[in-house]
Design a protein around this motif. Sequence first.
Motif, PDB file in Angstrom:
ATOM      1  N   ARG A   1     -31.469   8.249  31.759  1.00 11.76           N
ATOM      2  CA  ARG A   1     -30.846   9.000  32.856  1.00 11.76           C
ATOM      3  C   ARG A   1     -31.627   8.797  34.154  1.00 11.76           C
ATOM      4  NH1 ARG A   1     -29.108  12.959  29.469  1.00 11.76           N
ATOM      5  NH2 ARG A   1     -31.105  14.035  29.439  1.00 11.76           N
ATOM      6  N   ALA A   2     -32.946   8.881  34.039  1.00 13.58           N
ATOM      7  CA  ALA A   2     -33.789   8.729  35.230  1.00 13.58           C
ATOM      8  C   ALA A   2     -33.608   7.326  35.808  1.00 13.58           C
ATOM      9  CB  ALA A   2     -35.254   8.972  34.872  1.00 13.58           C
ATOM     10  N   ARG A   3     -33.576   6.333  34.901  1.00 12.27           N
ATOM     11  CA  ARG A   3     -33.435   4.974  35.378  1.00 12.27           C
ATOM     12  C   ARG A   3     -32.085   4.784  36.060  1.00 12.27           C
ATOM     13  NH1 ARG A   3     -34.315  -0.617  32.078  1.00 12.27           N
ATOM     14  NH2 ARG A   3     -32.098  -0.372  31.765  1.00 12.27           N
TER      15      ARG A   3
ATOM     16  N   LYS B   1     -28.773   4.285  40.963  1.00  9.94           N
ATOM     17  CA  LYS B   1     -27.687   4.794  41.796  1.00  9.94           C
ATOM     18  C   LYS B   1     -28.189   5.027  43.226  1.00  9.94           C
ATOM     19  CE  LYS B   1     -24.061   8.330  41.794  1.00  9.94           C
ATOM     20  NZ  LYS B   1     -24.294   9.166  42.972  1.00  9.94           N
ATOM     21  N   LEU B   2     -29.377   5.652  43.303  1.00 13.58           N
ATOM     22  CA  LEU B   2     -29.945   5.935  44.616  1.00 13.58           C
ATOM     23  C   LEU B   2     -30.222   4.641  45.382  1.00 13.58           C
ATOM     24  CD1 LEU B   2     -30.893   8.358  46.288  1.00 13.58           C
ATOM     25  CD2 LEU B   2     -33.210   7.934  45.455  1.00 13.58           C
ATOM     26  N   GLN B   3     -30.755   3.661  44.644  1.00 11.93           N
ATOM     27  CA  GLN B   3     -31.023   2.367  45.298  1.00 11.93           C
ATOM     28  C   GLN B   3     -29.749   1.739  45.828  1.00 11.93           C
ATOM     29  OE1 GLN B   3     -33.256  -0.440  42.949  1.00 11.93           O
ATOM     30  NE2 GLN B   3     -34.968   0.967  42.697  1.00 11.93           N
ATOM     31  N   ARG B   4     -28.687   1.837  45.053  1.00 10.80           N
ATOM     32  CA  ARG B   4     -27.403   1.304  45.503  1.00 10.80           C
ATOM     33  C   ARG B   4     -26.927   2.024  46.769  1.00 10.80           C
ATOM     34  NH1 ARG B   4     -23.849  -2.147  42.599  1.00 10.80           N
ATOM     35  NH2 ARG B   4     -25.235  -3.893  42.194  1.00 10.80           N
ATOM     36  N   GLU B   5     -27.044   3.353  46.763  1.00 14.61           N
ATOM     37  CA  GLU B   5     -26.631   4.135  47.942  1.00 14.61           C
ATOM     38  C   GLU B   5     -27.403   3.706  49.183  1.00 14.61           C
ATOM     39  OE1 GLU B   5     -25.315   8.382  45.891  1.00 14.61           O
ATOM     40  OE2 GLU B   5     -26.632   8.386  47.656  1.00 14.61           O
ATOM     41  N   VAL B   6     -28.710   3.538  49.000  1.00 16.42           N
ATOM     42  CA  VAL B   6     -29.539   3.123  50.132  1.00 16.42           C
ATOM     43  C   VAL B   6     -29.100   1.749  50.627  1.00 16.42           C
ATOM     44  CG1 VAL B   6     -31.881   2.444  50.795  1.00 16.42           C
ATOM     45  CG2 VAL B   6     -31.520   4.551  49.478  1.00 16.42           C
ATOM     46  N   ALA B   7     -28.816   0.840  49.697  1.00 12.95           N
ATOM     47  CA  ALA B   7     -28.392  -0.517  50.078  1.00 12.95           C
ATOM     48  C   ALA B   7     -27.066  -0.462  50.851  1.00 12.95           C
ATOM     49  CB  ALA B   7     -28.257  -1.392  48.829  1.00 12.95           C
TER      50      ALA B   7
ATOM     51  N   VAL C   1     -22.967  -5.971  51.006  1.00 12.23           N
ATOM     52  CA  VAL C   1     -23.905  -5.497  49.993  1.00 12.23           C
ATOM     53  C   VAL C   1     -23.657  -6.208  48.653  1.00 12.23           C
ATOM     54  CG1 VAL C   1     -22.705  -3.504  48.991  1.00 12.23           C
ATOM     55  CG2 VAL C   1     -25.151  -3.340  49.496  1.00 12.23           C
ATOM     56  N   GLY C   2     -22.644  -7.090  48.648  1.00  9.05           N
ATOM     57  CA  GLY C   2     -22.371  -7.885  47.448  1.00  9.05           C
ATOM     58  C   GLY C   2     -21.734  -7.102  46.307  1.00  9.05           C
ATOM     59  N   MET C   3     -20.856  -6.152  46.677  1.00  8.65           N
ATOM     60  CA  MET C   3     -20.166  -5.365  45.645  1.00  8.65           C
ATOM     61  C   MET C   3     -18.665  -5.507  45.841  1.00  8.65           C
ATOM     62  SD  MET C   3     -22.160  -1.748  46.016  1.00  8.65           S
ATOM     63  CE  MET C   3     -21.455  -0.882  44.603  1.00  8.65           C
ATOM     64  N   HIS C   4     -17.907  -5.162  44.805  1.00  7.22           N
ATOM     65  CA  HIS C   4     -16.473  -5.032  45.002  1.00  7.22           C
ATOM     66  C   HIS C   4     -16.211  -3.677  45.660  1.00  7.22           C
ATOM     67  CE1 HIS C   4     -14.939  -8.598  43.095  1.00  7.22           C
ATOM     68  NE2 HIS C   4     -15.904  -8.472  42.194  1.00  7.22           N
ATOM     69  N   LYS C   5     -15.156  -3.624  46.456  1.00 10.63           N
ATOM     70  CA  LYS C   5     -14.816  -2.381  47.141  1.00 10.63           C
ATOM     71  C   LYS C   5     -14.619  -1.239  46.146  1.00 10.63           C
ATOM     72  CE  LYS C   5     -11.147  -0.624  50.046  1.00 10.63           C
ATOM     73  NZ  LYS C   5      -9.946  -0.942  50.862  1.00 10.63           N
TER      74      LYS C   5
ATOM     75  N   TYR D   1     -19.660   5.269  44.845  1.00  9.98           N
ATOM     76  CA  TYR D   1     -20.831   5.834  45.531  1.00  9.98           C
ATOM     77  C   TYR D   1     -20.447   6.694  46.737  1.00  9.98           C
ATOM     78  CZ  TYR D   1     -23.396   2.574  42.638  1.00  9.98           C
ATOM     79  OH  TYR D   1     -23.904   1.905  41.572  1.00  9.98           O
ATOM     80  N   PHE D   2     -19.387   6.266  47.433  1.00  9.99           N
ATOM     81  CA  PHE D   2     -18.951   7.010  48.623  1.00  9.99           C
ATOM     82  C   PHE D   2     -17.428   7.161  48.609  1.00  9.99           C
ATOM     83  CE2 PHE D   2     -23.036   5.236  49.896  1.00  9.99           C
ATOM     84  CZ  PHE D   2     -23.637   6.331  50.493  1.00  9.99           C
ATOM     85  N   GLU D   3     -16.965   8.318  49.119  1.00 12.51           N
ATOM     86  CA  GLU D   3     -15.522   8.604  49.128  1.00 12.51           C
ATOM     87  C   GLU D   3     -14.749   7.664  50.054  1.00 12.51           C
ATOM     88  OE1 GLU D   3     -15.618  12.368  51.071  1.00 12.51           O
ATOM     89  OE2 GLU D   3     -16.998  13.249  49.627  1.00 12.51           O
ATOM     90  N   THR D   4     -15.313   7.482  51.269  1.00 10.38           N
ATOM     91  CA  THR D   4     -14.594   6.781  52.328  1.00 10.38           C
ATOM     92  C   THR D   4     -15.614   6.112  53.241  1.00 10.38           C
ATOM     93  OG1 THR D   4     -14.748   8.764  53.696  1.00 10.38           O
ATOM     94  CG2 THR D   4     -12.687   8.471  52.474  1.00 10.38           C
TER      95      THR D   4
END
Lengths: 220, 220
Positions: free
Chosen positions: A10-12, A17-23, A49-53, A59-62
């Motif tokens: 869970r911690a990992r 998740k946090l790292q992704r948000e920051v990116a 950021v190299g992700m699919h929409k 991670y984010f609503e909008t």
Amino acid sequence: MTTTGADFQRARSADAKLQREVAILDAARRLGAARGIRTVTLTDIAEAVGMHKSALLRYFETREQIFLRLTAQDWREWGPALRASLEASADTSPAGVAQTVAASLAARPMFCDLLAQAPLNLERNVSLDSVREFKLVTLEEVSALSEVLRRIRPGLTVEQSIDLIAAATSLSGAYWQMATPGPAVEQLYRSDPRLAHAVVDVEPRVARTLAAMLEGFARH
Amino acid sequence: MTTTGADFQRARSADAKLQREVAILDAARRLGAARGIRTVTLTDIAEAVGMHKSALLRYFETREQIFLRLTAQDWREWGPALRASLEASADTSPAGVAQTVAASLAARPMFCDLLAQAPLNLERNVSLDSVREFKLVTLEEVSALSEVLRRIRPGLTVEQSIDLIAAATSLSGAYWQMATPGPAVEQLYRSDPRLAHAVVDVEPRVARTLAAMLEGFARH
């Protein structure tokens, strides 16, 4: 106490998740700073950021939520920085304080962009929790700035200090938009002598306005 | 001089075109006044005026051009109205002039909406000719207002009078957006006591700000 495998997992994953948000936030900030946030889409951010929409939407609503988070980050950075400048400055005259405030905003063009966009666009396409979280950040920063202003300008009321911060942030936002109309319109302004007046010089105009306000407040 | 059939035909069709333009602008104004211009699309306007969207695009380039035309109309209406109020008012004190200016803007909510939207959105999706036309209207109205302000407030410089008009219009635009966040967010503000401060009272705040500016300008 021992850490179980599940706790570790869970911690990992919370950390990932946090790292992704920051990116994601960093990518949005880079794009917004480069070309103004108005034209930056969710797809642009996902690509950067190299992700699919669709993955980004976990991670984010909008897009507005992303930029509202950046606006909150900027309030958290700007508020303490301005407070430190105000407390370090020997010049607490109306003109001196006004110049410090105006310069601190002019030095943060993306924050100016966000300040104008927030009430028009960003606060309108996010959840109520996001708006609440954002508003609490700004209220806290306004309140801390108000205290410093009242310490260096004795006699300034709470209402006057808040009027001043509201004018500083709203005018820097609005004038920044006018001063950054895109290259084609800028060209038009410079080519047509009748339109030379339409070119707004943000920092001096905000500084003059705030100096007059502080001077006027001191009369009451 | 006789009117040929072709002349008559041209005049009739020019007249019909103008009537259509007026109908489109009126429909956009009604929709914008009812729910804020942010959400009004070209399709909404076309429907309200009983045209197909493709037909509407023969009259206006974009929805932004329609709203920029309405902003120019509002400057042309507001400018002379405010000048008349300022010249008719016996109270030329900083507070009196500030109150007259703030009240004239607060009485025009759709103009406030347009004032905030123009530099952010409207000026950015229209032809250069449309921007030029719009800018010339605002420069003319600002200049006429500046003259009246300088007549009733002797000592006010041209720069100070323009700073005042810029602050009045930009702050009324920005604060109107903050004060009109949509029913859901408004509910949030009223329900959470910590957010009570986020509710902006546009007219008194603009009036206090302009009064302080005029008071401060009078010190120089």
